[in-house]
Scaffold this motif. Structure first.
Motif, PDB file in Angstrom:
ATOM      1  N   TYR A  86       0.850  -1.180   0.000  1.00 18.60           N
ATOM      2  CA  TYR A  86       0.000   0.000   0.000  1.00 18.60           C
ATOM      3  C   TYR A  86       0.893   1.239   0.000  1.00 18.60           C
ATOM      4  CZ  TYR A  86      -3.041  -3.725   1.502  1.00 18.60           C
ATOM      5  OH  TYR A  86      -3.715  -4.921   1.563  1.00 18.60           O
ATOM      6  N   LYS A 123      -0.710   8.195  -1.886  1.00 20.00           N
ATOM      7  CA  LYS A 123      -0.598   8.998  -3.114  1.00 20.00           C
ATOM      8  C   LYS A 123       0.415  10.129  -3.006  1.00 20.00           C
ATOM      9  CE  LYS A 123      -3.953  12.654  -2.763  1.00 20.00           C
ATOM     10  NZ  LYS A 123      -4.848  13.412  -3.579  1.00 20.00           N
ATOM     11  N   LYS A 140       5.296   6.613  -5.427  1.00 21.84           N
ATOM     12  CA  LYS A 140       4.054   6.244  -6.102  1.00 21.84           C
ATOM     13  C   LYS A 140       4.186   6.296  -7.627  1.00 21.84           C
ATOM     14  CE  LYS A 140      -0.901   6.674  -6.401  1.00 21.84           C
ATOM     15  NZ  LYS A 140      -0.891   5.987  -7.669  1.00 21.84           N
ATOM     16  N   ASP A 179       3.606   3.207 -10.209  1.00 23.51           N
ATOM     17  CA  ASP A 179       2.616   3.271 -11.285  1.00 23.51           C
ATOM     18  C   ASP A 179       3.188   2.769 -12.610  1.00 23.51           C
ATOM     19  OD1 ASP A 179       0.705   4.277  -9.567  1.00 23.51           O
ATOM     20  OD2 ASP A 179       0.959   6.362 -10.214  1.00 23.51           O
ATOM     21  N   GLN A 187      -3.429  -2.616  -9.762  1.00 18.56           N
ATOM     22  CA  GLN A 187      -3.426  -1.604  -8.721  1.00 18.56           C
ATOM     23  C   GLN A 187      -4.807  -0.976  -8.655  1.00 18.56           C
ATOM     24  OE1 GLN A 187      -0.402   0.731 -10.925  1.00 18.56           O
ATOM     25  NE2 GLN A 187      -1.626   2.518 -10.341  1.00 18.56           N
ATOM     26  N   SER A 188      -5.130  -0.469  -7.478  1.00 16.75           N
ATOM     27  CA  SER A 188      -6.392   0.236  -7.301  1.00 16.75           C
ATOM     28  C   SER A 188      -6.254   1.171  -6.118  1.00 16.75           C
ATOM     29  CB  SER A 188      -7.542  -0.749  -7.085  1.00 16.75           C
ATOM     30  OG  SER A 188      -7.308  -1.550  -5.946  1.00 16.75           O
ATOM     31  N   ASP A 189      -7.116   2.156  -6.043  1.00 13.59           N
ATOM     32  CA  ASP A 189      -7.117   3.103  -4.944  1.00 13.59           C
ATOM     33  C   ASP A 189      -8.223   2.743  -3.960  1.00 13.59           C
ATOM     34  OD1 ASP A 189      -5.085   4.555  -6.124  1.00 13.59           O
ATOM     35  OD2 ASP A 189      -6.440   5.969  -7.090  1.00 13.59           O
ATOM     36  N   HIS A 218      -4.513   5.647  -0.036  1.00 10.82           N
ATOM     37  CA  HIS A 218      -3.448   4.756  -0.470  1.00 10.82           C
ATOM     38  C   HIS A 218      -3.874   4.045  -1.755  1.00 10.82           C
ATOM     39  CE1 HIS A 218      -2.021   5.070   3.706  1.00 10.82           C
ATOM     40  NE2 HIS A 218      -0.866   4.602   3.267  1.00 10.82           N
ATOM     41  N   SER A 219      -2.894   3.688  -2.541  1.00 16.16           N
ATOM     42  CA  SER A 219      -3.113   2.785  -3.666  1.00 16.16           C
ATOM     43  C   SER A 219      -2.621   1.414  -3.246  1.00 16.16           C
ATOM     44  CB  SER A 219      -2.334   3.237  -4.904  1.00 16.16           C
ATOM     45  OG  SER A 219      -2.809   4.477  -5.361  1.00 16.16           O
ATOM     46  N   TYR A 261      -1.078  -2.087  -4.561  1.00 17.89           N
ATOM     47  CA  TYR A 261      -0.369  -2.699  -5.682  1.00 17.89           C
ATOM     48  C   TYR A 261      -0.285  -4.179  -5.371  1.00 17.89           C
ATOM     49  CZ  TYR A 261       0.797   2.052  -6.868  1.00 17.89           C
ATOM     50  OH  TYR A 261       0.697   3.377  -7.201  1.00 17.89           O
TER      51      TYR A 261
END
Length: 164
Positions: free
Chosen positions: A55, A58, A63, A67, A128-130, A150-151, A153
């Motif tokens: 996690y 952002k 980050k 990505d 990945q997602s937020d 947080h994103s 991964y």
């Protein structure tokens, strides 16, 4: 370090004690390499694959590297590296080269990891997602009122190394 079977990871890392066993997550997108301390991670099965989830907030410098990266490594460090783990959690790769400054040797095998890790878990990023601020627990939502979320991964574990 020696490579072990992925299914042996639980002999070296207790998935329920990650908060008590902070790690440094390492990532490279081919242009930049950085690492940061993490106190949260998860291990399990997703899509019939052995997976790890990390996690990244952002606002963290790492980050944008996450990505664009295809792989990342979770490095569980030895007790004698406690100050390095702390350093990676307080300094920003935006302002300095933490990897160079810490003095530990990096191995670049699919993803960068510390040669002096107690355990290094190499993961192929699969998604990945937020976090959705509207769907988090009341006790957690306070974390995200000011600076965002947080994103997550998530990556398939492709290799595990342990110290000799």
């Amino acid at each position: 370090m020696k490579e072990i079977e992925i299914t042996e990871l639980n002999k070296y890392v207790d998935p329920l004690s990650i908060g008590n066993d902070p790690a440094i997550v390492m990532v490279s997108d081919g242009n930049e390499t950085n690492g940061m301390t993490i106190g949260w991670a998860g291990f399990g099965v997703l899509w019939k694959k052995l997976m790890a989830t990390v996690y990244i907030h952002k606002l963290r410098y790492s980050k944008h590297i996450f990505d664009n990266a295809k792989y990342f490594a979770i490095c569980f460090m030895k007790p004698e590296h406690k100050e390095i783990v702390k350093y990676f959690g307080t300094a920003s790769g935006k302002n300095e080269n933490k990897i160079e400054r810490c003095g530990l040797e990096i191995i670049n095998d699919t993803a960068p990891y510390f040669k002096d890790s107690r355990v290094a878990v190499i993961c192929r990023k699969m998604g990945q997602s937020d976090f959705d601020i509207n769907h988090v627990d009341e006790g957690v939502e306070a974390w995200y009122q000011k600076d965002g979320v947080h994103s997550q991964y998530y990556g398939e574990i492709v290799k595990v190394y342990v110290s000799d």
